[in-house]
Design an enzyme around this catalytic site. Sequence first.
Site, PDB file in Angstrom:
ATOM      1  N   LEU A 240      37.512  42.540  42.560  1.00  0.00           N
ATOM      2  CA  LEU A 240      37.810  44.010  42.351  1.00  0.00           C
ATOM      3  C   LEU A 240      37.839  44.013  40.794  1.00  0.00           C
ATOM      4  O   LEU A 240      38.804  43.940  40.003  1.00  0.00           O
ATOM      5  CB  LEU A 240      39.255  44.808  42.873  1.00  0.00           C
ATOM      6  CG  LEU A 240      39.208  44.495  44.406  1.00  0.00           C
ATOM      7  CD1 LEU A 240      40.726  45.198  44.809  1.00  0.00           C
ATOM      8  CD2 LEU A 240      38.058  45.253  45.169  1.00  0.00           C
ATOM      9  N   ASP A 241      36.703  44.407  40.135  1.00  0.00           N
ATOM     10  CA  ASP A 241      36.666  44.309  38.896  1.00  0.00           C
ATOM     11  C   ASP A 241      36.878  45.432  38.255  1.00  0.00           C
ATOM     12  O   ASP A 241      36.759  46.504  38.673  1.00  0.00           O
ATOM     13  CB  ASP A 241      34.923  44.189  38.516  1.00  0.00           C
ATOM     14  CG  ASP A 241      34.692  44.552  37.059  1.00  0.00           C
ATOM     15  OD1 ASP A 241      35.176  43.464  36.243  1.00  0.00           O
ATOM     16  OD2 ASP A 241      33.972  45.336  36.493  1.00  0.00           O
TER      17      ASP A 241
END
Length: 604
Positions: A240-241
Amino acid sequence: MLTTSQPTISFEKFSAKIRPLLTRVYSTEQIDVLLPRLFELTKASLKAHAREDLGKWDQDKVLLITYGDSIVGEDTSPLQTLHQFLNTHLSDTVTGVHILPFFPYSSDDGFSVIDFLEVNPELGNWADVEAIGRNFNLMFDLVANHVSSQSEWFEQFKHNQLPGRDYFISLPKDTHTAEVVRPRSSPVLTPVETHGGIQHVWTTFSADQVDLNYENPDVFLEFVKIILDYVGHGARYIRLDAVGFLWKSLGTCCIHLPETHAIIQAFREILQMVDPGVALITETNVPNRENLSYFGDRNEAHMIYNFSLPPLLLNALMQGRADHLKTWMMSMPPAPIGCAYFNFTASHDGIGLRPTEGLLEAQEFNTLIDTMRNFGAQISMRSKADGSESPYEINISLFDACKGTAKGIDQWQIERFICSQTVMMSLEGIPAFYLHSLLATPNDVEGMKATGRNRSINRHSWDKVELSQRLADEQSPQAIVLKELSRLIQIRRQQKAFHPNATQYTLHPENPAILAFWRQSVARDQSIFSIHNLSDQPHKLELSALNLVNTDTWMDLISGAPVDDLQAVYELQPYQSMWLTNHPYYDRSNTPDHRDLEFLYEIE
């Protein structure tokens, strides 16, 4: 997409798991509409008995971080070239591959995504990605905070068309945003010409990366659809950037808000019902306490990046002492059950400096920055709430960051660099190696000049032929580093005491140049004393100070040498590491003889 013949979880059971999480984000009316749509989207993939998988990892798991085009050739697509390199050089070394965003994009080397569901044709296609996944566990990026200004959704926004019309945040241009935490120096709001005139949209990272509006449940639904697609294409880890920025609320810092944590927990719960073997990893480059919050109550991220490790380890090697690194290590709680730390020293980004807040004094912080500048680094800045700027990250190849110490450049670059990687892979957690670390890639100054972006200094693209020549030259840094790190990784993968959740205890030798810590396997049948000389001078190690059990037989896994005299005094050479164990899980038939290391250490 994932498919089964019929849904195996009822809507009522699905709702009972998801509704409590969504109530922290959406109104009852919104949830009543959203839940049936979520169930319809996921029902073909749901499992009836999807218990939590506590065996997602063990000591054997080692990941590689790479762009899809970090190695290019003329005869195959970049993803095919990468696959060939992995099979030729790393098939016995790494078990998983994080292919950095490989989607069509408009900027930020992939992190400004135009289409989340397609592969950039300049890299290859889904068949190429899935082929790599048949040999290695894959990590995909879910760039959930923002989307490219060239995406279809944003085009719809500009033309007042559904669904994208309601996917973004538009505010008056004079909206007060001073409290918003900024990872960049660019404005929070960007003016955009739309069908209805100029609108000012929220852009946390750049004008080309437009933040999505999760207050609209349809945005959440879109990303569940994307997650399912990634799992269907073989993703075993979903990263999850920049997820800490997901939810916006004016008057707050707009980072780590409760709604953000609730959305991550909802993602995890849905994944749990779809495929409990898939792990979520959060990318939050922030001070340590904030980072740890993403474990939640064992209900959020399975893994979190150990962002404090790269700058603290680098500083320790620049100063030749372990005190700040030890202080941080002692402050780190063991990862919760079913969770793990994700250890790394280098990545596609720079070396983040925010995680050093409260750990390094100002003078030492400034010395680190000045030293890195002397080794060719660029320093990226961020805007603070008071309008001032502060250093945000060091942009440099880690190999060149190890050129010397605060005293200047010296002859110990390779040894110092290998020491850094050996420390990293010894710590509690899952180790991840940036491809350019395994290849001892130097600063790409020309690449940085060509793009005008600081981060390009550490995003070199190797020509396949040139790289093959370097690796064929046994005296090249590339050949030396890849050979030795591969050997160490292969040894490490066999040791139960290096399980990501094995016990870790920091030791306190009198000599500040020596970093020492103890790992013990979950079954308590193996101990490893991980010992490292972090300085450019030889230092003595008294084995008696380690209190080794004298009824056990000990050996150093790295040198392969037995340790017969537990009262002996060893002289650790500059940047030498030792893995002292009483129960080696070690197949020497597949690794080079330790005498190959005589160019690094004076081994008796």
